[in-house]
Design a protein around this motif. Sequence first.
Motif, PDB file in Angstrom:
ATOM      1  N   ASN A 107      37.023  38.724  40.164  1.00 25.56           N
ATOM      2  CA  ASN A 107      36.373  38.388  41.434  1.00 25.56           C
ATOM      3  C   ASN A 107      35.282  39.355  41.859  1.00 25.56           C
ATOM      4  N   GLY A 108      35.141  40.493  41.173  1.00 26.36           N
ATOM      5  CA  GLY A 108      34.204  41.513  41.611  1.00 26.36           C
ATOM      6  C   GLY A 108      32.789  41.312  41.097  1.00 26.36           C
ATOM      7  N   ALA A 109      31.923  42.229  41.505  1.00 28.96           N
ATOM      8  CA  ALA A 109      30.527  42.196  41.059  1.00 28.96           C
ATOM      9  C   ALA A 109      30.463  42.286  39.539  1.00 28.96           C
ATOM     10  N   ASP A 110      29.625  41.431  38.920  1.00 30.20           N
ATOM     11  CA  ASP A 110      29.467  41.358  37.470  1.00 30.20           C
ATOM     12  C   ASP A 110      30.745  40.917  36.774  1.00 30.20           C
ATOM     13  N   GLY A 111      31.697  40.389  37.536  1.00 31.62           N
ATOM     14  CA  GLY A 111      32.966  39.961  36.978  1.00 31.62           C
ATOM     15  C   GLY A 111      32.905  38.563  36.389  1.00 31.62           C
ATOM     16  N   ILE A 112      34.060  38.085  35.951  1.00 29.89           N
ATOM     17  CA  ILE A 112      34.146  36.815  35.232  1.00 29.89           C
ATOM     18  C   ILE A 112      33.708  35.647  36.094  1.00 29.89           C
ATOM     19  N   ARG A 113      34.217  35.580  37.299  1.00 27.49           N
ATOM     20  CA  ARG A 113      33.890  34.436  38.154  1.00 27.49           C
ATOM     21  C   ARG A 113      32.390  34.331  38.411  1.00 27.49           C
ATOM     22  N   ALA A 114      31.740  35.472  38.567  1.00 30.27           N
ATOM     23  CA  ALA A 114      30.319  35.478  38.919  1.00 30.27           C
ATOM     24  C   ALA A 114      29.410  35.217  37.725  1.00 30.27           C
ATOM     25  N   THR A 115      29.879  35.492  36.511  1.00 29.91           N
ATOM     26  CA  THR A 115      28.954  35.500  35.372  1.00 29.91           C
ATOM     27  C   THR A 115      29.330  34.584  34.212  1.00 29.91           C
TER      28      THR A 115
END
Length: 452
Positions: free
Chosen positions: A308-316
Amino acid sequence: MKRRLAAFGAVLLAVASSVLISVGPADAAVGLHVSGRNIVEANGQTFVMRGVNHPHVWYTNQTSSFANIKALGANTVRVVLGSGKRWGPSTDVGAVISLCKQNRLICVLEVHDTTGYGEEAAAASLDEAVDYWISQKSALVGQENHVVINIGNEPIGNTDAGQWTAATTAAIAKMRANGFQHLLMVDGPNWGQDWQYVMRDNAQTILDADSQRNTVLSIHMYAVFNTAASITDYLDRFQSNGWPLVIGEFGWRFNSGEVDHETILSEANARGLGYLGWSWSGNTDPILDMATNFDPNQLTSWGERIFNGADGIRATARQATVYDSVTPGPTTPPVTPTTGPPVTPTGTPPGGSGGCTATYAVAGQWTGGFQGDVRVTAGSSAVSGWTVTWTFANGQRVSQAWNATVTSSGSSVTARNVSYNGSLAAGASTTFGFLGSWTGTNSAPTLSCTAS
């Protein structure tokens, strides 16, 4: 990582991480292969791994983990297998691949028995690992679009790390001589962390040893990589040589001496590199678990960060196009979906109870997006195929689906079975899911199910 933490305390907490490296065109490759600095699919589309490791060989009953990892946004899972030398043997390779495919995950399969060979007396050699892959060849051939073979996990310890080059080139040659055309992944020595730079300094030799030019190298980043400088320097060396790289297995900084995971995540995103974090659950030291007791609703600090964090799986993460049936590229759900009670309208096709019914539920909902689940159940007679249709009333749109081929025309949606879930015995059920968008209202549609 899980079962070797005690041993890793003596070797700077070496676990597993995968850096994908290869060079030159892969004209002879089929399915997933390397091209320049990238891993690409058979259609030439670049694929960037975003996922985690799952300790399957020690927890073979945790098959729901594949769906849970997918629901959190991953596009890849690295699956721990055993050759029988130390763990296993894993004779369920076909079932594992099916779980990956059902959940639209690229499957990186690895033999764990090789961990620390030369220093760990019980470890298997890379040659023994290749023998295992040969024994499982019937389950692997034809799966080149979906499967990467990680020949052996951390195959050399800290004793005589130089033996890695010859052992690795021989293993690659033996795989190719036995007809494997898959993308191959090779872990570095020094319990995967390559702190003596044997893999870095012999990378080209390894890549050139593959007659199909379809091998990637894997670096495991733990305590050796506890500063930004150590991470960026290592990644720079491979990038400057034009070798594709994925950071496949790494932990997180739970104390000041551990891996600098923030730099790994940000550098991977900036460079377009894949990564596979360690690990989903079941570690001997639970500080490395992403989900407590394999429960996706009990994410740990590490789990929250990587998903869930920055550059994490959900975002990228972006799903492999081999799985796309609607719109390429997923819209991933939040870590802990929240929703009201499921809505379960049913539809009965012409022919009455001998056909099928379908139920609909919102499994998770967040601002602008939601996950829908549909259960299809055969009636009083077996069916060989099924089609579910519905019409959204509030402008919802499907963006991605799994376990069904889904097409949309305006607000009308049609979902058809795929090859592995069309045949249902009388009263038997199967499920498929999808991700969608909504604004204002997300009411449940009425479903119609037609059997064939």
